[in-house]
Design a protein around this motif. Sequence first.
Motif, short mmCIF file in Angstrom:
data_model
loop_
_atom_site.label_atom_id
_atom_site.label_comp_id
_atom_site.label_asym_id
_atom_site.label_seq_id
_atom_site.Cartn_x
_atom_site.Cartn_y
_atom_site.Cartn_z
N ARG A 1 0.84 -1.20 0.00
CA ARG A 1 0.00 0.00 0.00
C ARG A 1 0.88 1.25 0.00
O ARG A 1 0.64 2.21 -0.72
CB ARG A 1 -0.93 -0.03 1.23
N LEU B 1 -3.56 -0.71 -5.96
CA LEU B 1 -3.14 -1.96 -5.34
C LEU B 1 -4.27 -2.97 -5.49
O LEU B 1 -5.40 -2.71 -5.10
CB LEU B 1 -2.84 -1.71 -3.85
N ASP C 1 1.02 4.09 -2.96
CA ASP C 1 0.76 5.52 -2.73
C ASP C 1 1.90 6.37 -3.27
O ASP C 1 1.68 7.41 -3.87
CB ASP C 1 0.57 5.79 -1.23
N GLY D 1 -5.79 -2.53 2.50
CA GLY D 1 -5.29 -1.57 1.52
C GLY D 1 -5.58 -1.85 0.05
O GLY D 1 -5.29 -1.03 -0.80
#
Lengths: 264, 330
Positions: free
Chosen positions: B28, B38, B32, B58
């Motif tokens: 995750r 994901l 980001d 996530g």
Amino acid sequence: MNIIVCMKQVPDTEAQIRVKPDGSGIVDSDIKFVMNPYDEYGVEEALLLKEKFGGTVTIVCLGSERAIEAIRTGLAMGADKAVHLDDPAFEGGDAFSTAKALAAAIKGMEYDLIFCGKQAIDDDLAQVGPALAEMLGIPQIVVVTKVEVSEDGKKAKVNRQIIGGEEIIEVPLPAVLTAQKGLNEPRYASLPGIMKAKKKEVKSVKIADLGLDPNAVGKAGAKTQILKMYSPPQRESGNIIEGETAEETASKLATLLREEAKVI
Amino acid sequence: MAKGIWVFAEHSDGSVRKVTFEILSEARKIADKIGEELCAVIVGNQVEALADKCGPYGADKVYVVENEMLNQYTTEGYTKALTDLVKQHQPSILLCGATVTGKDLFPRVAARLETGLAVDCTDIGLDDSNQFFVKRPMYAGKAYAEVGFSDATPKMASIRPNVLIPSPPDESRKAEVIKVAVEISPDDIKAKVVEVVKIAGEKLDLTEAEVIVSGGRGMKGQENFKILEELAEVLNATVGASRAAVDAGWKLQSEQVGQTGKVVSPNLYVACGISGAIQHFAGMGTSKYIVAINKDPEAVIFGKCDYGICDDLFKVVPKLTEEIKKLKKD
Ligand SMILES: Cc1cc2nc3c(=O)[nH]c(=O)nc-3n(C[C@H](O)[C@H](O)[C@H](O)COP(=O)(O)OP(=O)(O)OC[C@H]3O[C@@H](n4cnc5c(N)ncnc54)[C@H](O)[C@@H]3O)c2cc1C
Ligand SMILES: Nc1ncnc2c1ncn2[C@@H]1O[C@H](COP(=O)(O)O)[C@@H](O)[C@H]1O
């Protein structure tokens, strides 16, 4: 049955591994090299099958000149001949480019079964066997502890270790099996075996013999690169717990595990 | 261009394995940083119910690949299911746990996709120019390497269980679930599982255990492992062994820890009657805490453990079991 055993030469398990100061690799000048222990199980199983079914056992090894010693060990154990991929262009590869070269060499050979080790104890990839199987378009069974080949030599029943037990798998041959400890007890090379091994054929194979692009094998053909090597953090000497009785030390330990380490 | 970080969500007995959550949580952060989505991929038969488990850790999307032929794990069936989907969507990174299944599946998938795979990683991350790289042990942990990838995608890695830390699940996070049909014919699967033999008493695989109690030659006999099992019971641990104990026939090969056994990294490793040979240490040296119980003050293991008791294990182990029981009651 014609059986191929893929064999790699690796540092002995006793070896202390020292990383070069610049992180480019390990110091290998003072290391003793041996046949990868898992490959010994492969050689032994191949020999047992040969004793039962007849045929030949061929060792295939990709490695520098030094690897000839490990090849001779395999021949002394009883393998019939060997193929040595000893072109510098093959070296420094990852599992993909190593399997690529091995597959190219094996494609032209006759085989009913291929043994690899579960993993090579230097790079610990456990990857070359499956990659080779994929490139040859045949099934793989990894972490094998028992092999039974059918009377007609066309299929095998194989045990493989899984979590909490074993799977029994039936597979048509040829297939790639990766050998796990427990498969058998590898024999030692006998003195006559060692003498005979000297006369057995070891075919040297160069990149031109396989018609491969130099960019497809070895370091150039690798899909992963080691950027840097380093030594693991050294563990400090421990806290030896003092006490008069086992009760006292055990109690102190339990408290430390709960309060300091916080693991219980 | 390839985009998206994918995690192969392994499951067994109707639940998603913990290592999947460990990987999703770490992935995750990477997703980001590079602004990619994901996704988790669940392969099996009637496994849709598991999809909801991935969002809280996530995952933005969960692909559920189902087919009756995928009821049981087979290399060929799962390889086909996963590679077909990867070819269609072209993720940039593909991850799984370095478990029994992951170690069989990913090498085959990587070879079919002609891409790079780093196995048994202990860390994953991005370098200064946001390129994906991993850290992994070599020589059974006697050395480590940082490994980078060629341009081929997806960049693949299998990650050792118990080393990445799962984030606390955010139950309000829901992932989009996408069902995918895959064509698999019986002919696609040549290596067929005809029987599964369970070994009674073996619960959690050593490589996934958080606490391990191991015995060596100092245990003196098979029957004495009972005291380790009792300690394991209170610690919720799995029992392991040194090669000397396995070679003596006291324990199974699948229970051997070390360079030619299992490589483990539990939170706590309790070595009883084990001298600490280099090959044994190679298999457990990355444990967070090591406890050694050995009657020989010169035993090498004392130089590499966090806590040591130099005494007869037959006296110490039962007492330790009692003391821990007491602590746990409070
Ligand atoms: C190729 C190769 C691969 C190998 N791979 C592995 C591997 O994967 N895993 C592995 O473990 N080994 C492996 N080995 C073997 C390794 O070298 C050691 O021989 C082995 O680990 C020793 O096991 P041990 O510590 O149980 O026995 P020992 O070294 O004999 O130690 C027993 C210890 O028990 C202590 N002890 C005895 N009685 C008591 C008591 N009553 N109370 C407390 N302490 C007591 C003794 O002081 C001693 O320290 C490998 C070897 C080779 C050559
Ligand atoms: N250079 C090599 N030459 C021959 N066989 C190899 C080579 N590298 C790996 N293998 C085979 O593949 C197995 C697994 O190796 P690895 O994937 O590197 O862990 C080994 O036990 C060998 O059987």
